[in-house]
Design an enzyme around this catalytic site. Structure first.
Site, PDB file in Angstrom:
ATOM      1  N   LYS A 154       1.373  10.242  -7.749  1.00 30.79           N
ATOM      2  CA  LYS A 154       2.182  10.864  -6.689  1.00 30.79           C
ATOM      3  C   LYS A 154       3.318   9.954  -6.243  1.00 30.79           C
ATOM      4  O   LYS A 154       4.477  10.370  -6.168  1.00 30.79           O
ATOM      5  CB  LYS A 154       1.289  11.191  -5.493  1.00 30.79           C
ATOM      6  CG  LYS A 154       2.029  11.541  -4.202  1.00 30.79           C
ATOM      7  CD  LYS A 154       1.051  11.738  -3.061  1.00 30.79           C
ATOM      8  CE  LYS A 154       1.775  11.997  -1.744  1.00 30.79           C
ATOM      9  NZ  LYS A 154       2.323  10.777  -1.141  1.00 30.79           N
ATOM     10  N   ASN A 155       3.012   8.695  -5.931  1.00 27.40           N
ATOM     11  CA  ASN A 155       4.026   7.807  -5.385  1.00 27.40           C
ATOM     12  C   ASN A 155       5.138   7.518  -6.392  1.00 27.40           C
ATOM     13  O   ASN A 155       6.299   7.360  -6.017  1.00 27.40           O
ATOM     14  CB  ASN A 155       3.387   6.503  -4.907  1.00 27.40           C
ATOM     15  CG  ASN A 155       2.490   6.722  -3.692  1.00 27.40           C
ATOM     16  OD1 ASN A 155       2.655   7.700  -2.966  1.00 27.40           O
ATOM     17  ND2 ASN A 155       1.541   5.829  -3.474  1.00 27.40           N
TER      18      ASN A 155
ATOM     19  N   ARG B 268       7.749  12.954   3.553  1.00 22.91           N
ATOM     20  CA  ARG B 268       8.074  11.540   3.664  1.00 22.91           C
ATOM     21  C   ARG B 268       8.992  11.076   2.526  1.00 22.91           C
ATOM     22  O   ARG B 268       9.918  10.290   2.734  1.00 22.91           O
ATOM     23  CB  ARG B 268       6.772  10.722   3.649  1.00 22.91           C
ATOM     24  CG  ARG B 268       6.970   9.207   3.736  1.00 22.91           C
ATOM     25  CD  ARG B 268       7.371   8.780   5.119  1.00 22.91           C
ATOM     26  NE  ARG B 268       7.666   7.349   5.174  1.00 22.91           N
ATOM     27  CZ  ARG B 268       8.094   6.729   6.250  1.00 22.91           C
ATOM     28  NH1 ARG B 268       8.284   7.399   7.360  1.00 22.91           N
ATOM     29  NH2 ARG B 268       8.345   5.436   6.245  1.00 22.91           N
TER      30      ARG B 268
ATOM     31  N   ASP C 163       2.223  11.380   6.445  1.00 21.71           N
ATOM     32  CA  ASP C 163       0.956  11.105   7.118  1.00 21.71           C
ATOM     33  C   ASP C 163       1.167  10.481   8.489  1.00 21.71           C
ATOM     34  O   ASP C 163       2.071   9.664   8.684  1.00 21.71           O
ATOM     35  CB  ASP C 163       0.107  10.135   6.280  1.00 21.71           C
ATOM     36  CG  ASP C 163      -0.461  10.793   5.046  1.00 21.71           C
ATOM     37  OD1 ASP C 163      -0.730  12.002   5.100  1.00 21.71           O
ATOM     38  OD2 ASP C 163      -0.630  10.098   4.035  1.00 21.71           O
TER      39      ASP C 163
ATOM     40  N   ASP D 106      -3.661   2.362   0.123  1.00 21.06           N
ATOM     41  CA  ASP D 106      -4.052   3.764  -0.039  1.00 21.06           C
ATOM     42  C   ASP D 106      -5.515   3.935  -0.441  1.00 21.06           C
ATOM     43  O   ASP D 106      -6.042   5.049  -0.378  1.00 21.06           O
ATOM     44  CB  ASP D 106      -3.163   4.450  -1.077  1.00 21.06           C
ATOM     45  CG  ASP D 106      -1.791   4.788  -0.526  1.00 21.06           C
ATOM     46  OD1 ASP D 106      -1.628   4.744   0.705  1.00 21.06           O
ATOM     47  OD2 ASP D 106      -0.884   5.083  -1.317  1.00 21.06           O
TER      48      ASP D 106
ATOM     49  N   MET E 220      -1.628  -2.860   7.098  1.00 27.23           N
ATOM     50  CA  MET E 220      -0.308  -2.228   7.100  1.00 27.23           C
ATOM     51  C   MET E 220      -0.155  -1.151   8.159  1.00 27.23           C
ATOM     52  O   MET E 220       0.875  -1.055   8.821  1.00 27.23           O
ATOM     53  CB  MET E 220      -0.010  -1.655   5.715  1.00 27.23           C
ATOM     54  CG  MET E 220       1.434  -1.226   5.533  1.00 27.23           C
ATOM     55  SD  MET E 220       1.821  -0.797   3.819  1.00 27.23           S
ATOM     56  CE  MET E 220       1.589  -2.373   2.998  1.00 27.23           C
TER      57      MET E 220
END
Length: 435
Positions: A22-23, A97, A121, A319, A341
């Protein structure tokens, strides 16, 4: 709002193929804006966030053709810059995002870029300073309208420079990188993120005609070019989904094989799960996980409690910390989960506590998990998914629990996991989707 009904306590078995990352997909799809020529992308995951970005690109004037279930061709010949000031663009971009990464390519190719404050998110503060400070260093002017909640950058000419990023932001690195490839002169970017996603983006850009060196390190050197051309790219398998499947196998005491994982790009992820006591075996480019009755968390050399913490690559990706946390609830031993983070990502633990997990939330960033060693099974409950990663962690918990659980707001899970219910049901799970 969609809902999953999950029958817990079932063992899974068989092979499962991870989706495209996805990223990485969000970065690669934004990069197609850098050229008017055709860019073909394979292994694109069919997930909510990616599909939203593809729809956004089409609305901007990009010609999109679906070649197969996971392959697309993109041609950004007629991008409508004026569309970026419309209410429709504002609504679409604000829901995603990843929309922030259209700014760098648009600035490089058209001299301007606009975007509303992006969504995503709700996992804590996610500042965008790194992106816009980088654009300014390249010579762009920056404006943020508080009233309209809109970011704008413009530049008649971008020029290379030396910059030190204030944080190793993955999306910040990608965005600045996509602007710098067409800036005049040489740009050096220090403290750049070096995740496999960024490495993949660099490789695509080089195939398009960019001149980037230092790929895989935190010092990138970019020699600007005047134009980029078409290319073909294949997205890596999703390391977050692979990690989720490893944790799922352990929690459900299942024997599964995760196929074609691009093992060498997983970094520290397999070792981190092994420290949790989970057995696995590399078979070529697959990961085989045998059925285990239990697993014991390692300690540090001096016998002190193990800490699992996120860190910039090649450290552990943040993640996956939600998955590590839920996996620890049924391990033997204890572990401190330190989410450095984001300050809101651990707040889903109250739902696990309701299921019978023994967790102490020390503060917004740290949780101590006292593993039950399968002596006390998690119990079924009704819960709501707060974000993508917590959502899949709750799904794993529900699959290991006794009884039938309900998870609401599964659109959050769909944002990052492709047809997760169908794919897991083929392994023996019983997950029913209720609209």
């Amino acid at each position: 709002m969609g809902t999953f009904e999950i029958k817990g306590g079932l063992k899974l078995s068989g092979d499962i193929h991870p989706q495209g990352a996805k990223n990485e997909a969000l970065q690669i799809l934004c990069a197609i804006l850098l050229t008017p020529e055709e860019v073909v992308v394979h292994n694109v995951p069919s997930i909510l966030d990616v599909n939203k970005l593809i729809d956004l690109l089409q609305s901007m004037g990009v010609e999109v053709n679906k070649l197969s279930d996971s392959s697309y061709s993109f041609k950004a010949t007629q991008v409508d810059i004026n569309y970026l000031r419309t209410d429709e663009f504002r609504v679409k971009a604000a829901s995603l995002r990843g929309s922030i990464m259209v700014v760098g390519p648009l600035l490089a190719r058209f001299g301007k870029g606009f975007v509303p404050r992006p969504g995503g998110d709700k996992i804590g503060r996610r500042r965008l300073d790194t992106h816009f400070l980088g654009f300014q260093r390249l010579g762009a002017s920056f404006d943020f309208s508080i009233a309209e909640n809109y970011y704008a950058v413009e530049a008649s000419n971008l020029h290379g420079c030396n910059m030190l990023l204030d944080e190793a932001s993955v999306t910040g690195t990608a965005n600045i990188l996509m602007a710098a490839v067409m800036a005049k002169g040489v740009t050096t970017m220090y403290n750049a993120a070096c995740e496999p996603y960024v490495q993949q983006l660099c490789k695509l850009l080089n195939r398009m005609g960019a001149k980037i060196t230092g790929i895989g390190s935190n010092l990138l050197t970019i020699e600007g070019v005047t134009e980029l051309h078409g290319a073909v790219h294949t997205i890596l398998p999703d390391m977050i989904e692979i990690g989720s499947f490893i944790g799922m196998a352990a929690m459900t005491q299942s024997e599964i094989t995760i196929k074609n994982v691009s093992y060498d790009d997983l970094g520290i992820i397999p070792y981190s799960f092994e420290r949790m006591g989970i057995k696995m075996e590399r078979r070529g480019d697959d990961i085989y996980i045998p059925a285990q009755d239990g697993y014991t968390i390692d300690t540090f050399i001096d016998g002190s409690i193990l800490t699992i913490a996120d860190a910039p690559w090649p450290g552990l990706t943040p993640d996956l910390l939600s998955v590590f946390l839920v996996v620890a609830t049924q391990a033997r031993g204890s572990v401190l989960i330190h989410q450095k983070m984001f300050e809101s990502r651990l707040f889903f633990v109250d739902k696990l506590i309701d299921m019978g997990a023994q967790i102490i939330l020390c503060d917004p960033h740290r949780a101590t998990v006292i593993g039950q060693g399968n002596r006390v099974k998690l119990r079924a409950t009704v819960m709501t998914s707060p974000d993508i990663r917590a959502g899949v962690a709750l799904l794993i918990a529900a699959m290991s629990a006794e009884g039938t659980s309900i998870i609401h707001n599964i659109e959050q899970i769909d944002r990052g996991y492709e047809r997760i219910d169908e794919r897991l049901n083929k392994l023996g799970a019983q997950i029913r989707r209720i609209q």
